[in-house]
Design an enzyme around this catalytic site. Structure first.
Site, PDB file in Angstrom:
ATOM      1  N   ARG A 215      34.166  49.105  40.814  1.00 28.21           N
ATOM      2  CA  ARG A 215      35.198  48.996  39.783  1.00 28.21           C
ATOM      3  C   ARG A 215      34.819  49.846  38.600  1.00 28.21           C
ATOM      4  O   ARG A 215      33.732  49.704  38.057  1.00 28.21           O
ATOM      5  CB  ARG A 215      35.220  47.533  39.298  1.00 28.21           C
ATOM      6  CG  ARG A 215      36.379  46.798  39.733  1.00 28.21           C
ATOM      7  CD  ARG A 215      36.469  45.413  39.226  1.00 28.21           C
ATOM      8  NE  ARG A 215      35.607  44.908  38.193  1.00 28.21           N
ATOM      9  CZ  ARG A 215      35.868  43.805  37.533  1.00 28.21           C
ATOM     10  NH1 ARG A 215      36.964  43.134  37.767  1.00 28.21           N
ATOM     11  NH2 ARG A 215      35.043  43.351  36.632  1.00 28.21           N
TER      12      ARG A 215
ATOM     13  N   THR B 220      38.533  51.058  33.237  1.00 27.48           N
ATOM     14  CA  THR B 220      39.912  50.832  33.708  1.00 27.48           C
ATOM     15  C   THR B 220      40.025  49.623  34.632  1.00 27.48           C
ATOM     16  O   THR B 220      41.122  49.125  34.881  1.00 27.48           O
ATOM     17  CB  THR B 220      40.415  52.054  34.494  1.00 27.48           C
ATOM     18  OG1 THR B 220      39.604  52.179  35.676  1.00 27.48           O
ATOM     19  CG2 THR B 220      40.293  53.339  33.693  1.00 27.48           C
TER      20      THR B 220
ATOM     21  N   ASP C 158      28.033  38.770  37.501  1.00 31.05           N
ATOM     22  CA  ASP C 158      28.132  39.955  38.359  1.00 31.05           C
ATOM     23  C   ASP C 158      27.363  39.687  39.654  1.00 31.05           C
ATOM     24  O   ASP C 158      26.128  39.618  39.655  1.00 31.05           O
ATOM     25  CB  ASP C 158      27.558  41.179  37.626  1.00 31.05           C
ATOM     26  CG  ASP C 158      27.841  42.461  38.401  1.00 31.05           C
ATOM     27  OD1 ASP C 158      27.474  42.529  39.596  1.00 31.05           O
ATOM     28  OD2 ASP C 158      28.447  43.380  37.838  1.00 31.05           O
TER      29      ASP C 158
ATOM     30  N   ASP D 291      24.710  42.382  40.795  1.00 29.15           N
ATOM     31  CA  ASP D 291      23.513  42.359  39.940  1.00 29.15           C
ATOM     32  C   ASP D 291      22.631  41.157  40.254  1.00 29.15           C
ATOM     33  O   ASP D 291      21.404  41.247  40.280  1.00 29.15           O
ATOM     34  CB  ASP D 291      23.914  42.298  38.458  1.00 29.15           C
ATOM     35  CG  ASP D 291      24.561  43.593  37.988  1.00 29.15           C
ATOM     36  OD1 ASP D 291      24.676  44.531  38.797  1.00 29.15           O
ATOM     37  OD2 ASP D 291      24.957  43.647  36.807  1.00 29.15           O
TER      38      ASP D 291
HETATM   39  C1  PRP Z   1      32.390  43.670  42.215  1.00 33.14           C
HETATM   40  C2  PRP Z   1      32.599  42.734  43.389  1.00 33.14           C
HETATM   41  C3  PRP Z   1      33.876  43.229  43.980  1.00 33.14           C
HETATM   42  C4  PRP Z   1      34.638  43.696  42.784  1.00 33.14           C
HETATM   43  C5  PRP Z   1      35.691  42.696  42.447  1.00 33.14           C
HETATM   44  O1  PRP Z   1      31.864  44.879  42.636  1.00 33.14           O
HETATM   45  O2  PRP Z   1      31.528  42.731  44.295  1.00 33.14           O
HETATM   46  O3  PRP Z   1      33.698  44.274  44.910  1.00 33.14           O
HETATM   47  O4  PRP Z   1      33.700  43.814  41.698  1.00 33.14           O
HETATM   48  O5  PRP Z   1      36.476  43.151  41.408  1.00 33.14           O
HETATM   49  P1  PRP Z   1      38.016  43.500  41.580  1.00 33.14           P
HETATM   50  O6  PRP Z   1      38.632  42.416  42.421  1.00 33.14           O
HETATM   51  O7  PRP Z   1      38.515  43.488  40.161  1.00 33.14           O
HETATM   52  O8  PRP Z   1      38.121  44.842  42.213  1.00 33.14           O
HETATM   53  P2  PRP Z   1      31.368  45.996  41.585  1.00 33.14           P
HETATM   54  O9  PRP Z   1      32.470  46.902  41.217  1.00 33.14           O
HETATM   55  O10 PRP Z   1      30.643  45.319  40.462  1.00 33.14           O
HETATM   56  O11 PRP Z   1      30.377  46.833  42.468  1.00 33.14           O
HETATM   57  P3  PRP Z   1      28.978  46.420  43.061  1.00 33.14           P
HETATM   58  O12 PRP Z   1      29.217  45.376  44.125  1.00 33.14           O
HETATM   59  O13 PRP Z   1      28.480  47.708  43.619  1.00 33.14           O
HETATM   60  O14 PRP Z   1      28.133  45.884  41.949  1.00 33.14           O
HETATM   61  N1  URA Z   2      32.812  41.396  39.898  1.00 32.79           N
HETATM   62  C1  URA Z   2      31.815  40.473  39.803  1.00 32.79           C
HETATM   63  O1  URA Z   2      30.725  40.681  40.346  1.00 32.79           O
HETATM   64  N2  URA Z   2      32.055  39.369  39.080  1.00 32.79           N
HETATM   65  C2  URA Z   2      33.230  39.120  38.486  1.00 32.79           C
HETATM   66  O2  URA Z   2      33.377  38.058  37.846  1.00 32.79           O
HETATM   67  C3  URA Z   2      34.255  40.087  38.589  1.00 32.79           C
HETATM   68  C4  URA Z   2      34.011  41.215  39.312  1.00 32.79           C
END
Ligand code: PRP
Ligand code: URA
Length: 208
Positions: A103, A107, A199, A202
């Site tokens: 994400r 945005t 997150d 993380d």
């Molecule tokens: C997080 C999570 C989802 C997404 C959800 O990933 O694991 O994939 O956000 O958000 P959305 O429904 O608003 O799209 P992130 O973008 O943090 O990536 P990562 O898993 O690599 O940390």
């Molecule tokens: N991605 C995450 O990991 N946590 C949230 O709460 C939203 C998006």
């Protein structure tokens, strides 16, 4: 809102431990894998069976086995990786595809960066897995990718969902059933699920 909430007591208990900000990465990973396995049990409830004949130590008998329907599991990188092993413990023959979507922090729109799927996409039923369904952008982008490659039957498995994400997936992909352990209250101004668990990526990997 079309969503199936799996409210088994073991899942709810483990989810509460996951939500706790004092739960460290090791416990977080173990709990997430256990929940994924329990959720997979529910998702696979309608897998087709066929009759076969076997011999027990006592007698010949007819009994049921899985038809061998081809399944595919697609974790959304990164955080979806934390649920793969739990799912594979129940369906070890499933093929695993990987879709990379993150994400954009400004945005909140999904950015696609990787896609590696089994070659026989159109012959498989897929389970897309990601712990978090927030705005829904990442899940919708992943399902779009799978459908573009020919997938017809897709379920989405997430741990925690926001109503906003459920609505978007319902709107864009009404044929996709969503399974979650919880539909939380809302998103905050930064697109995080409230109360959520922070997150997920993380917390699984211990990085920011
Ligand atoms: C997080 C999570 C989802 C997404 C959800 O990933 O694991 O994939 O956000 O958000 P959305 O429904 O608003 O799209 P992130 O973008 O943090 O990536 P990562 O898993 O690599 O940390
Ligand atoms: N991605 C995450 O990991 N946590 C949230 O709460 C939203 C998006």
């Amino acid at each position: 809102m079309q969503v199936k909430v799996i409210d088994h007591p073991l899942i709810q208990h483990k989810l509460s431990l996951l939500r706790d900000k004092n739960t460290g990465s090791k416990d977080f990973r173990e709990l997430l894998e256990e929940i994924a396995m329990l959720m997979a049990y529910e998702l696979t409830r309608n897998l087709p069976l066929e009759e076969t004949e076997i011999e027990t130590p006592v007698a010949r008998t007819r009994c049921k086995v899985l038809t061998g329907k081809k399944l595919g599991v697609v974790p959304i990188l990164r955080a979806g990786l934390g649920m793969v092993n739990g799912v594979l413990r129940l369906i070890p023959a499933a093929k695993v595809g990987h879709v990379g979507v993150y994400r954009d922090p400004e945005t909140l729109k999904p950015v696609e960066y990787y896609c590696k799927l089994p070659t026989d996409v159109s012959e498989r039923d897929f389970i897309v897995i990601d712990p978090m369904l927030a705005t829904g952008g990442s899940s919708v982008a992943t399902i779009d990718m799978l459908k573009r490659k020919g997938a017809k039957n897709i379920k989405l498995m997430c741990l925690v969902a926001a109503p906003e994400g459920v609505h978007l997936v319902n709107e864009q992909h009404p044929d996709v059933e969503i399974y979650t352990a919880s539909v939380d209250e809302r998103l905050n101004d930064h697109g995080y699920i409230v109360p959520g668990l922070g997150d997920a990526g993380d917390r699984i990997f211990g990085t920011k």
